[in-house]
Motif scaffolding. Sequence first.
Motif, mmCIF file in Angstrom:
data_model
loop_
_atom_site.group_PDB
_atom_site.id
_atom_site.type_symbol
_atom_site.label_atom_id
_atom_site.label_comp_id
_atom_site.label_asym_id
_atom_site.label_seq_id
_atom_site.Cartn_x
_atom_site.Cartn_y
_atom_site.Cartn_z
ATOM 1 N N GLU A 1 0.833 -1.207 0.000
ATOM 2 C CA GLU A 1 0.000 0.000 0.000
ATOM 3 C C GLU A 1 0.871 1.262 0.000
ATOM 4 O O GLU A 1 0.631 2.196 -0.755
ATOM 5 N N SER B 1 2.840 1.797 -3.326
ATOM 6 C CA SER B 1 1.923 2.123 -4.413
ATOM 7 C C SER B 1 1.599 3.615 -4.446
ATOM 8 O O SER B 1 1.176 4.133 -5.477
ATOM 9 N N ARG B 2 1.804 4.288 -3.325
ATOM 10 C CA ARG B 2 1.449 5.708 -3.226
ATOM 11 C C ARG B 2 2.639 6.624 -2.954
ATOM 12 O O ARG B 2 2.452 7.766 -2.547
ATOM 13 N N HIS C 1 5.399 1.243 -8.069
ATOM 14 C CA HIS C 1 4.541 0.247 -8.730
ATOM 15 C C HIS C 1 5.266 -1.095 -8.852
ATOM 16 O O HIS C 1 4.690 -2.146 -8.558
ATOM 17 N N ALA D 1 5.585 -2.750 -5.494
ATOM 18 C CA ALA D 1 4.279 -3.262 -5.062
ATOM 19 C C ALA D 1 3.950 -4.571 -5.784
ATOM 20 O O ALA D 1 3.431 -5.512 -5.173
ATOM 21 N N GLU D 2 4.262 -4.647 -7.072
ATOM 22 C CA GLU D 2 4.023 -5.886 -7.823
ATOM 23 C C GLU D 2 4.865 -7.032 -7.259
ATOM 24 O O GLU D 2 4.375 -8.145 -7.076
#
Length: 120
Positions: free
Chosen positions: A14, A17-18, A66, A69-70
């Motif tokens: 989370e 991702s931000r 990103h 996060a993946e």
Amino acid sequence: MMEDVIRMVEQAIETSSRWQETGWPATFGARNVEVPNLKAAEALPRNAVYRDEAINYWRQARLTGHDTAEAGRKALEALMRGDLASAGDALYLCRYLEIPFEKDAHTWQQVYEAFQARCA
């Protein structure tokens, strides 16, 4: 056994991702103007000498966030299956990808270390 690590991975997914939204103190240009996130970088005046540098930095943070996060999702799936080797590989990748931003992002290194400690 790994419930605490699973929660850490979920939170790190989370968070990374931000990165471009929540940001961190980052300075640009000869005067070290603080531009704390992508939105602030895009709001800079078009004639600001450091505008492109700030936008590129935060776009790279978005892409890296990103990607981490993946990889974190892959680690999470592996943890749920009990595949610690694959989880370790994915968490190592998260840690590695984060290196350019680690001193500011502080996201994946601690997760990787917690995982390693639980596996020891």
